[in-house]
Design a protein around this motif. Sequence first.
Motif, PDB file in Angstrom:
ATOM      1  N   LYS A 135      -7.202  13.186  -5.016  1.00 43.68           N
ATOM      2  CA  LYS A 135      -7.445  12.365  -3.946  1.00 43.68           C
ATOM      3  C   LYS A 135      -5.653  11.967  -5.023  1.00 43.68           C
ATOM      4  CE  LYS A 135     -11.276  10.864  -3.545  1.00 43.68           C
ATOM      5  NZ  LYS A 135     -11.275  10.184  -1.041  1.00 43.68           N
TER       6      LYS A 135
ATOM      7  N   GLU B  59      -3.422   2.574  -5.920  1.00 39.82           N
ATOM      8  CA  GLU B  59      -4.520   4.214  -5.626  1.00 39.82           C
ATOM      9  C   GLU B  59      -3.609   5.122  -4.552  1.00 39.82           C
ATOM     10  OE1 GLU B  59      -7.865   3.078  -3.872  1.00 39.82           O
ATOM     11  OE2 GLU B  59      -8.706   2.645  -5.711  1.00 39.82           O
ATOM     12  N   VAL B  60      -1.992   5.303  -5.552  1.00 37.59           N
ATOM     13  CA  VAL B  60      -1.030   5.891  -4.601  1.00 37.59           C
ATOM     14  C   VAL B  60      -1.634   7.528  -4.236  1.00 37.59           C
ATOM     15  CG1 VAL B  60       1.078   4.987  -5.220  1.00 37.59           C
ATOM     16  CG2 VAL B  60       0.387   6.741  -6.892  1.00 37.59           C
ATOM     17  N   GLU B  61      -1.313   7.857  -3.628  1.00 38.99           N
ATOM     18  CA  GLU B  61      -1.822   9.673  -2.990  1.00 38.99           C
ATOM     19  C   GLU B  61      -1.032  10.116  -3.808  1.00 38.99           C
ATOM     20  OE1 GLU B  61      -2.072   9.698   0.528  1.00 38.99           O
ATOM     21  OE2 GLU B  61      -3.522   7.608   0.536  1.00 38.99           O
ATOM     22  N   ASN B  62       1.013  10.143  -3.955  1.00 40.88           N
ATOM     23  CA  ASN B  62       1.208  11.039  -4.913  1.00 40.88           C
ATOM     24  C   ASN B  62       2.366  10.345  -5.580  1.00 40.88           C
ATOM     25  OD1 ASN B  62       1.647  13.024  -2.073  1.00 40.88           O
ATOM     26  ND2 ASN B  62       1.437  11.286  -1.392  1.00 40.88           N
TER      27      ASN B  62
ATOM     28  N   GLU C 197       6.774   1.366   0.675  1.00 42.54           N
ATOM     29  CA  GLU C 197       6.925   2.870   0.693  1.00 42.54           C
ATOM     30  C   GLU C 197       5.913   3.613  -0.352  1.00 42.54           C
ATOM     31  OE1 GLU C 197       8.464   4.521   5.833  1.00 42.54           O
ATOM     32  OE2 GLU C 197       9.101   5.074   3.417  1.00 42.54           O
TER      33      GLU C 197
ATOM     34  N   TYR D 211       0.952  -1.332  -0.246  1.00 45.00           N
ATOM     35  CA  TYR D 211       0.387  -0.085  -0.013  1.00 45.00           C
ATOM     36  C   TYR D 211       1.081   1.483  -0.392  1.00 45.00           C
ATOM     37  CZ  TYR D 211      -3.665  -3.456   1.860  1.00 45.00           C
ATOM     38  OH  TYR D 211      -4.432  -4.338   1.409  1.00 45.00           O
ATOM     39  N   PRO D 212       1.782   1.247  -1.108  1.00 40.65           N
ATOM     40  CA  PRO D 212       2.247   2.711  -0.925  1.00 40.65           C
ATOM     41  C   PRO D 212       1.982   3.554  -1.407  1.00 40.65           C
ATOM     42  CG  PRO D 212       2.709   0.999  -3.249  1.00 40.65           C
ATOM     43  CD  PRO D 212       2.006   0.641  -2.134  1.00 40.65           C
ATOM     44  N   LYS D 213       2.741   5.522  -0.409  1.00 38.28           N
ATOM     45  CA  LYS D 213       1.580   6.213  -0.751  1.00 38.28           C
ATOM     46  C   LYS D 213       2.200   7.381  -1.573  1.00 38.28           C
ATOM     47  CE  LYS D 213      -0.902   5.880   3.116  1.00 38.28           C
ATOM     48  NZ  LYS D 213      -2.382   5.689   3.107  1.00 38.28           N
ATOM     49  N   PHE D 214       3.870   6.909  -2.373  1.00 36.81           N
ATOM     50  CA  PHE D 214       4.248   7.183  -3.263  1.00 36.81           C
ATOM     51  C   PHE D 214       4.125   6.560  -4.380  1.00 36.81           C
ATOM     52  CE2 PHE D 214       5.213  10.209   0.135  1.00 36.81           C
ATOM     53  CZ  PHE D 214       5.529  11.000  -0.228  1.00 36.81           C
TER      54      PHE D 214
END
Length: 302
Positions: free
Chosen positions: A260, A174-177, A141, A116-119
């Motif tokens: 998003k 669905e990364v955020e960045n 990450e 579940y990476p954010k980037f």
Amino acid sequence: MAQPLFQSSSLSCSDFSKNSSKSSIIFGSQLRSPTMEKTQLRTLDSVKTKSTVRLKAVMESPGLTQEIVENEPKVGGVTNEAANHFTELKHRFLGFKKDKYLSNLERYQQLSEAQYPKFMVIACADSRVCPSSVLGFQPGEAFVIRNVANLVPPHENGPTETNAALEFAVNSLEVENLLVVGHSCCGGIKALMSLQDEVISSFIRSWVVVGSAAKSKTKAAASNLNFDQQCKHCEKESINRSLMNLLSYPWIEERVVRGKLSIHGGYYDFIDCTFEKWTLDYKGTTMHGDSECSIKNREFWT
């Protein structure tokens, strides 16, 4: 409000390229013509090569580390040299297993089930600018794709490894960045800025032309600067072109408009170890061609 991205700088990469007058520099190394070194081989019919596989438990812990030992004929000393390299890698891996994996076993077991990476990071393939080392990303990450000159081709260019990775990161993970990271003394940008009008068959040329808009913008804005300074300008300009190219993908633009997903640029200067970060300021008005890139939240890490 849009902020100016570039500031004049006396820094150059000339010290990195003084010996490159007759050969292109890419990733800090000279590109050699594809000639083959002749190696004399002596065949010994009376000797048969045998391969053995030896399994060894490195430590009493969940799982075993398998060590494969192959007895192969040595050719010109290359085998010994390669073995030394891999011996070093083996020690590093076993150190990682002992100091990180086994010390954080629960975390790595979670990662074995899902990520579940954010980037999502688009970085250059240059060996000096590993984003995990520079920015400290830990396993799980950041979803990372690296290519020559950290370029993002526009949607209309068709499929590449880069936009395949983008599609997976944005639509499935669905990364955020989204973070595009460029760097100083980039060989890919130098190749782009050195391109002539004549067509030469080259994988590198065919790829770096993705940054042609950045090159044109640089030539127009920095024509009074020397070549090294123009390359530095283009290194940053190409990041902004890539940020705008990201918006050409409908599924990226849609998530940005909905709040998003955020799009960021980063520039790592490894000459003095500084990092510049900024965020694309997009209000839902499609950007085309030579549109200016509006940015916000610009920071300098020194």
